[in-house]
Scaffold this motif. Structure first.
Motif, short mmCIF file in Angstrom:
data_model
loop_
_atom_site.label_atom_id
_atom_site.label_comp_id
_atom_site.label_asym_id
_atom_site.label_seq_id
_atom_site.Cartn_x
_atom_site.Cartn_y
_atom_site.Cartn_z
N PRO A 1 0.84 -1.20 0.00
CA PRO A 1 0.00 0.00 0.00
C PRO A 1 0.88 1.25 0.00
O PRO A 1 2.04 1.21 0.40
CB PRO A 1 -0.82 -0.12 1.29
N ARG A 2 0.29 2.35 -0.43
CA ARG A 2 1.02 3.62 -0.50
C ARG A 2 0.15 4.71 0.11
O ARG A 2 -1.03 4.84 -0.20
CB ARG A 2 1.32 3.93 -1.97
N LEU A 3 0.75 5.48 1.01
CA LEU A 3 0.02 6.56 1.67
C LEU A 3 -0.30 7.66 0.67
O LEU A 3 0.58 8.16 -0.03
CB LEU A 3 0.86 7.13 2.82
N LEU A 4 -1.58 8.04 0.60
CA LEU A 4 -2.04 9.10 -0.29
C LEU A 4 -2.36 10.38 0.46
O LEU A 4 -2.10 11.49 -0.02
CB LEU A 4 -3.29 8.66 -1.06
N LYS A 5 -2.96 10.23 1.63
CA LYS A 5 -3.43 11.39 2.39
C LYS A 5 -3.23 11.13 3.87
O LYS A 5 -3.63 10.08 4.38
CB LYS A 5 -4.91 11.61 2.10
N ARG A 6 -2.58 12.07 4.55
CA ARG A 6 -2.32 11.94 5.98
C ARG A 6 -2.93 13.11 6.73
O ARG A 6 -2.77 14.26 6.33
CB ARG A 6 -0.81 11.90 6.23
N LYS A 7 -3.63 12.82 7.80
CA LYS A 7 -4.23 13.84 8.67
C LYS A 7 -3.40 13.89 9.95
O LYS A 7 -3.24 12.87 10.63
CB LYS A 7 -5.68 13.45 8.99
N ASN A 8 -2.83 15.04 10.24
CA ASN A 8 -2.07 15.19 11.48
C ASN A 8 -3.02 15.24 12.67
O ASN A 8 -4.11 15.80 12.58
CB ASN A 8 -1.23 16.46 11.45
N PRO A 9 -2.60 14.66 13.79
CA PRO A 9 -3.47 14.70 14.97
C PRO A 9 -3.48 16.08 15.61
O PRO A 9 -2.57 16.87 15.40
CB PRO A 9 -2.81 13.67 15.91
N SER A 10 -4.50 16.34 16.38
CA SER A 10 -4.56 17.53 17.20
C SER A 10 -3.94 17.19 18.54
O SER A 10 -4.26 16.15 19.12
CB SER A 10 -6.00 17.98 17.42
N TYR A 11 -3.05 18.04 19.02
CA TYR A 11 -2.42 17.79 20.33
C TYR A 11 -3.48 18.03 21.39
O TYR A 11 -4.05 19.11 21.48
CB TYR A 11 -1.25 18.75 20.54
N PRO A 12 -3.79 17.04 22.22
CA PRO A 12 -4.82 17.24 23.25
C PRO A 12 -4.43 18.36 24.21
O PRO A 12 -3.27 18.46 24.63
CB PRO A 12 -4.86 15.89 23.97
N ASP A 13 -5.39 19.23 24.56
CA ASP A 13 -5.13 20.39 25.43
C ASP A 13 -4.41 20.00 26.71
O ASP A 13 -3.38 20.58 27.05
CB ASP A 13 -6.44 21.10 25.79
N GLU A 14 -4.95 19.03 27.42
CA GLU A 14 -4.37 18.65 28.72
C GLU A 14 -2.95 18.11 28.57
O GLU A 14 -2.06 18.45 29.33
CB GLU A 14 -5.26 17.60 29.42
N ALA A 15 -2.72 17.28 27.58
CA ALA A 15 -1.38 16.72 27.34
C ALA A 15 -0.40 17.83 26.97
O ALA A 15 0.75 17.83 27.43
CB ALA A 15 -1.43 15.66 26.25
N PHE A 16 -0.85 18.79 26.18
CA PHE A 16 0.02 19.91 25.79
C PHE A 16 0.38 20.75 27.01
O PHE A 16 1.55 21.09 27.21
CB PHE A 16 -0.69 20.76 24.74
N ARG A 17 -0.61 21.06 27.84
CA ARG A 17 -0.35 21.86 29.05
C ARG A 17 0.61 21.16 30.00
O ARG A 17 1.45 21.80 30.63
CB ARG A 17 -1.66 22.16 29.78
#
Length: 142
Positions: A43-59
């Motif tokens: 398989p070959r990656l066509l489209k990648r969605k970056n995750p959102s950094y969770p607020d609590e984990a970021f803080r």
């Protein structure tokens, strides 16, 4: 509400490492197909969605690498994702992002086939060397 600077830092801080480990989905053998396991074209990656950094984990400054396993179906969609190596506070963001990825499916004898894949997803805050630092720390702990 995040300031523009904090939001910009958060968006730039998520680094993804994509190194797919692939194997064919195990299905019961039937006829001649039993003698031809696997796939001819990965398989070959066509489209990648970056995750959102969770607020609590970021803080809290949580960083880490979430290892995911999932099926790439014959249409190239991600199905049945699961966490193999967890980072509390980041797992759900990784799972939400991976199901939005799109692939060209693996091919076997010219036909699309489902495949099992693994991919690490790195969550880093700040420096560009974060992913390498996390990988080195992981290797030392194993």
């Amino acid at each position: 509400m995040l300031s523009g600077t904090e939001l910009g830092a958060r968006m730039l801080s998520i680094l993804l490492v994509l190194s797919l480990s692939l194997s064919p989905v195990q299905t019961p053998p039937q006829g001649e197909e039993a003698a031809k396991p696997g796939y001819d074209v990965p398989p070959r990656l066509l489209k990648r969605k970056n995750p959102s950094y969770p607020d609590e984990a970021f803080r809290r400054g949580v960083e880490g690498i979430v290892l995911l396993e999932f099926v790439i179906d014959a249409e190239g969609r991600v199905q049945h994702p699961k966490v193999l190596e967890s980072v509390p506070g980041l797992d759900q963001a990784a799972l939400k992002a991976i199901v939005k990825w799109q692939f060209a499916p693996a091919q076997k004898d010219g036909k699309a086939v489902a495949t099992i894949a693994k991919s690490p997803m790195s969550f880093c805050i700040g420096d560009k060397g974060c992913t390498e630092r996390l990988l080195k720390a992981k290797r030392r702990s194993q």
